[in-house]
Structure formats: structure tokens, C-alpha cells
Enzyme design. Structure first.
Site, PDB file in Angstrom:
ATOM      1  N   LYS A  22      15.715 -16.855  -3.452  1.00  0.00           N
ATOM      2  CA  LYS A  22      14.279 -16.655  -3.713  1.00  0.00           C
ATOM      3  C   LYS A  22      13.447 -17.825  -3.154  1.00  0.00           C
ATOM      4  O   LYS A  22      13.928 -18.952  -3.119  1.00  0.00           O
ATOM      5  CB  LYS A  22      14.138 -16.583  -5.238  1.00  0.00           C
ATOM      6  CG  LYS A  22      12.757 -16.491  -5.784  1.00  0.00           C
ATOM      7  CD  LYS A  22      12.827 -16.587  -7.298  1.00  0.00           C
ATOM      8  CE  LYS A  22      11.465 -16.810  -7.923  1.00  0.00           C
ATOM      9  NZ  LYS A  22      10.880 -18.126  -7.631  1.00  0.00           N
ATOM     10  N   LYS A  27      16.409 -23.693  -1.255  1.00  0.00           N
ATOM     11  CA  LYS A  27      17.296 -23.411  -0.106  1.00  0.00           C
ATOM     12  C   LYS A  27      17.220 -24.515   0.943  1.00  0.00           C
ATOM     13  O   LYS A  27      18.236 -25.037   1.378  1.00  0.00           O
ATOM     14  CB  LYS A  27      16.900 -22.094   0.591  1.00  0.00           C
ATOM     15  CG  LYS A  27      17.098 -20.847  -0.200  1.00  0.00           C
ATOM     16  CD  LYS A  27      16.637 -19.620   0.577  1.00  0.00           C
ATOM     17  CE  LYS A  27      15.147 -19.610   0.885  1.00  0.00           C
ATOM     18  NZ  LYS A  27      14.278 -19.550  -0.287  1.00  0.00           N
ATOM     19  N   LYS A  53       7.927 -19.779   7.330  1.00  0.00           N
ATOM     20  CA  LYS A  53       7.212 -21.018   6.968  1.00  0.00           C
ATOM     21  C   LYS A  53       7.597 -22.181   7.895  1.00  0.00           C
ATOM     22  O   LYS A  53       6.849 -23.139   8.037  1.00  0.00           O
ATOM     23  CB  LYS A  53       7.560 -21.449   5.531  1.00  0.00           C
ATOM     24  CG  LYS A  53       6.881 -20.640   4.440  1.00  0.00           C
ATOM     25  CD  LYS A  53       6.737 -21.442   3.145  1.00  0.00           C
ATOM     26  CE  LYS A  53       7.957 -22.085   2.596  1.00  0.00           C
ATOM     27  NZ  LYS A  53       8.943 -21.441   1.841  1.00  0.00           N
ATOM     28  N   ASP A 139      14.741 -12.129  -0.795  1.00  0.00           N
ATOM     29  CA  ASP A 139      15.214 -10.756  -0.744  1.00  0.00           C
ATOM     30  C   ASP A 139      15.440 -10.351   0.700  1.00  0.00           C
ATOM     31  O   ASP A 139      14.733 -10.786   1.598  1.00  0.00           O
ATOM     32  CB  ASP A 139      14.159  -9.829  -1.345  1.00  0.00           C
ATOM     33  CG  ASP A 139      13.928 -10.146  -2.806  1.00  0.00           C
ATOM     34  OD1 ASP A 139      14.598  -9.553  -3.638  1.00  0.00           O
ATOM     35  OD2 ASP A 139      13.064 -11.015  -3.073  1.00  0.00           O
TER      36      ASP A 139
HETATM   37  P1  ADP Z   1      13.026 -22.969  -0.565  1.00  0.00           P
HETATM   38  O1  ADP Z   1      13.501 -23.454   0.761  1.00  0.00           O
HETATM   39  O2  ADP Z   1      14.045 -22.154  -1.296  1.00  0.00           O
HETATM   40  O3  ADP Z   1      11.711 -22.249  -0.486  1.00  0.00           O
HETATM   41  P2  ADP Z   1      12.685 -25.789  -1.114  1.00  0.00           P
HETATM   42  O4  ADP Z   1      14.013 -26.321  -0.723  1.00  0.00           O
HETATM   43  O5  ADP Z   1      11.555 -25.997  -0.160  1.00  0.00           O
HETATM   44  O6  ADP Z   1      12.780 -24.255  -1.496  1.00  0.00           O
HETATM   45  O7  ADP Z   1      12.375 -26.428  -2.545  1.00  0.00           O
HETATM   46  C1  ADP Z   1      11.168 -26.193  -3.234  1.00  0.00           C
HETATM   47  C2  ADP Z   1      10.791 -27.441  -4.005  1.00  0.00           C
HETATM   48  O8  ADP Z   1      11.738 -27.699  -5.024  1.00  0.00           O
HETATM   49  C3  ADP Z   1      10.732 -28.694  -3.119  1.00  0.00           C
HETATM   50  O9  ADP Z   1       9.591 -29.452  -3.423  1.00  0.00           O
HETATM   51  C4  ADP Z   1      12.015 -29.421  -3.472  1.00  0.00           C
HETATM   52  O10 ADP Z   1      11.908 -30.818  -3.365  1.00  0.00           O
HETATM   53  C5  ADP Z   1      12.235 -29.023  -4.933  1.00  0.00           C
HETATM   54  N1  ADP Z   1      13.659 -29.056  -5.294  1.00  0.00           N
HETATM   55  C6  ADP Z   1      14.646 -28.262  -4.824  1.00  0.00           C
HETATM   56  N2  ADP Z   1      15.830 -28.568  -5.385  1.00  0.00           N
HETATM   57  C7  ADP Z   1      15.603 -29.606  -6.227  1.00  0.00           C
HETATM   58  C8  ADP Z   1      16.432 -30.393  -7.118  1.00  0.00           C
HETATM   59  N3  ADP Z   1      17.729 -30.161  -7.249  1.00  0.00           N
HETATM   60  N4  ADP Z   1      15.829 -31.382  -7.836  1.00  0.00           N
HETATM   61  C9  ADP Z   1      14.497 -31.619  -7.719  1.00  0.00           C
HETATM   62  N5  ADP Z   1      13.671 -30.923  -6.912  1.00  0.00           N
HETATM   63  C10 ADP Z   1      14.206 -29.910  -6.172  1.00  0.00           C
HETATM   64 MG    MG Z   2      12.664 -23.162   2.648  1.00  0.00          MG
END
Ligand code: ADP
Ligand code: MG
Length: 300
Positions: A22, A27, A53, A139
Site C-alpha cells: 500500500k 516500500k 511518484k 494494489d
Molecule cells: P512507500 O514507498 O510505501 O509509499 P515510503 O517508504 O516512502 O512509503 O515511507 C513513507 C514514510 O514512512 C516515509 O516518510 C518513511 O520515512 C516512513 N517510514 C517507513 N518505514 C519506517 C520505519 N520503519 N520507521 C519510521 N519511519 C518509517
Molecule cells: Mg515509494
């Protein structure tokens, strides 16, 4: 930008992995730390951002964004693969597929175009890659996002999920996509990476979900302020805080990915089963909050 190599290298086995989950679940954070940790182990890694993105790889590059394949294609009409590949932390190759102009066109097409482009130009072999890690989406909403699974490009799929219902819902949808293509040479499921899952019932929910769907938790990754601090500095935790506990967790994940061989077709829950499962957990949590049961489900 990466110099184009001329010499032909002997073919080697490339492990191709796709990470789904999600939006906002972690990710890109998990993938970038995994790429960084694998490169520290001596592997040649490419991280392939497939989210429109186009922010998958920036913590591998000091917070800097790179031009996407679709952008380059729009500007120049064609793309030489080496223009789209940029080196990041410890030589990790970074690529972003990108997306159409907002509001126009199909985002999934970006992945199809980008993957085909690198494939046609034999880039993986030329760079002598050990790992290609696709950071995809939530998804499997359209055919484009299913490409790494459907075409059997990736051998192993991992999903990042917390214990939140919507994250599990997205993971379950992904399992449906994997199951659908599993008999036609599609990628199989390696397991779930439990992100931001603390102990107690959050862990029990995830453990229960993987056991019902016939998969496993590859790694529990706690929520950590070190991740926030590193991200704000434009870096992965592996780079910014290599001695931290959190970096140790990502290194453990990398070792498990290295050792992982056998993926399988999952058993997704149908909508009714998922609804009933969620209701059971709702009752369970209420009971835990009232102090009637422990988080493991055992009556006190
Ligand atoms: P996605 O790629 O799934 O959209 P992101 O990796 O960009 O999500 O993460 C979204 C936010 O959550 C970011 O600001 C990231 O730093 C934070 N985040 C993700 N995993 C952790 C974690 N284990 N501890 C603290 N913050 C996290
Ligand atoms: Mg991402």
C-alpha cells in the site's frame, strides 16, 4: 549517469525481486535500505522505482531526484538506457520509470515501457547485476503494475505491510494477482516484510494473516526515529546510521533475501473470508483492551 560498457560479460544469474504494498507503507524506505545493505555485502544492485511518484531511489542519492525514463522519452523521443541509470550509495544503480503527466494517460504503461527498454538494451547483463529490485505499488490496479509479476520478470515478490487493515487488504489483493499468474510462469510470493509492527496484537494480526494465506514473515522491521532522521538527511539508515539497531534489522533482511530460494503461490482470502477474519480480530482487540485476554489470544 553511467558509462556504457562495451565488453560482453559472461551471463550470470540475476535475482530479480519485486516489492509491493500500500502507498506510504514503507516500500521505498525498506527497498532502499535493502539495496544499500546488499551492496555493502558486495553485490551489484539495481533499484528500479516503478511508482509514478518517482521517489523510490532518492535516499540512495543524497535526497536528489533523477530524471525518469518516461520524462526522457517525452523530451527526446528515445532513451539510451545509460542516460536513465544513475549511481547512488556504494554504486547502487538507480532507475525511475516515472509516470505520465498528472491526469493524463495510464501510469502502468510507464513500467511496461521502462522494463522493455532496459531489457531490449541488455542492460542487466552489461552491468553484471546480481540483484534488480523493483519498488512497485500497492494494489495491482492495472496490467502495468502487474508487469514484474505477470511477465515472470521478477522471480520473487515481497509485500510490505503493517497490521493496519488497509495494508493487509492491499497485500491480499496482491496475493490474488500472484495466484492468477502463478500457473503461467509468473512471479511467486517470497513473503511479507512487516513494517512498523510493534509487539503485542499487531504482531499477532500479521502472524495470523500470513499463516491463513500460506506465506511467511521474512522480517519484522520496527518503526524507528532513526529512519525518520536518516530520511530527513536524504539518506538510507544503512548509510546515515550504520551502527544503529535499525541498520542491523535491514542487514538481517538483506541476508534473508540473499538466502531466499523458494517462493510459492499464496492463498488469498476471498472478500467474505477477509471480512470475517477482520471481524474476529476486532472482537479480539476489544477483549484485549478490556483485559479479558492476552495479545496471544489466551484467556487470562
Ligand atoms: P512507500 O514507498 O510505501 O509509499 P515510503 O517508504 O516512502 O512509503 O515511507 C513513507 C514514510 O514512512 C516515509 O516518510 C518513511 O520515512 C516512513 N517510514 C517507513 N518505514 C519506517 C520505519 N520503519 N520507521 C519510521 N519511519 C518509517
Ligand atoms: Mg515509494
Amino acid at each position: 549517469m553511467v558509462a556504457k560498457s562495451n565488453g560482453k560479460k559472461p551471463p550470470r544469474k540475476i535475482k530479480q525481486i519485486a516489492i509491493y504494498g500500500k502507498g506510504g507503507i514503507g516500500k521505498s524506505t525498506t527497498t532502499s535500505n535493502l539495496s544499500a545493505a546488499l551492496s555493502d555485502m558486495g553485490y551489484k544492485v539495481m533499484q528500479f522505482g516503478c511508482d509514478p511518484k518517482a521517489d523510490s531511489t532518492n535516499t540512495l542519492r543524497g535526497g536528489a531526484y533523477i530524471p525518469t525514463i518516461l520524462e526522457l522519452l517525452r523530451e527526446n523521443g528515445r532513451v539510451e538506457a545509460h542516460e536513465a541509470i544513475h549511481e547512488g550509495y556504494n554504486g547502487v544503480y538507480c532507475v525511475e520509470a516515472g509516470g505520465p503527466s498528472p491526469g493524463v494517460g495510464c501510469a502502468g504503461r510507464g513500467i511496461i515501457t521502462a522494463v522493455q527498454l532496459l531489457k531490449q538494451q541488455n542492460v542487466y547483463e552489461e552491468l553484471g547485476l546480481d540483484y534488480v529490485i523493483y519498488d512497485v505499488l500497492g494494489d495491482v490496479v492495472c496490467g502495468g503494475f502487474a508487469v514484474p509479476i505477470r511477465e515472470g520478470i521478477a522471480q520473487h515478490v515481497f509485500t510490505v505491510s503493517s497490521s493496519d487493515f488497509m495494508a493487509i487488504y492491499a497485500a491480499n489483493n496482491l496475493f490474488k494477482g500472484i495466484q492468477k499468474y502463478s500457473n503461467a510462469g509468473g512471479a511467486l510470493l517470497g513473503g511479507l516484510i512487516a513494517n512498523s509492527v510493534s509487539g503485542g496484537y499487531q504482531r499477532s494480526i500479521i502472524d495470523d494473516f500470513v499463516s491463513r494465506t500460506g506465506t511467511q514473515v521474512l522480517q519484522y522491521v520496527p518503526r524507528s526515529i532513526t529512519v525518520t532522521q536518516s530520511e530527513l538527511a536524504g539518506r538510507t539508515t544503512i548509510e546515515a546510521a550504520p551502527d544503529s539497531e535499525q541498520a542491523g534489522v535491514y542487514r538481517e533482511l538483506a541476508k534473508k533475501v540473499e538466502a531466499h530460494e523458494n517462493s510459492a503461490s499464496p492463498r488469498p482470502l476471498d472478500p467474505r473470508e477477509l471480512r470475517d477474519w477482520a471481524s474476529e480480530w476486532s472482537d479480539q482487540i476489544l477483549a484485549i483492551e478490556r483485559g479479558e485476554v492476552r495479545s496471544s489470544g489466551a484467556l487470562i
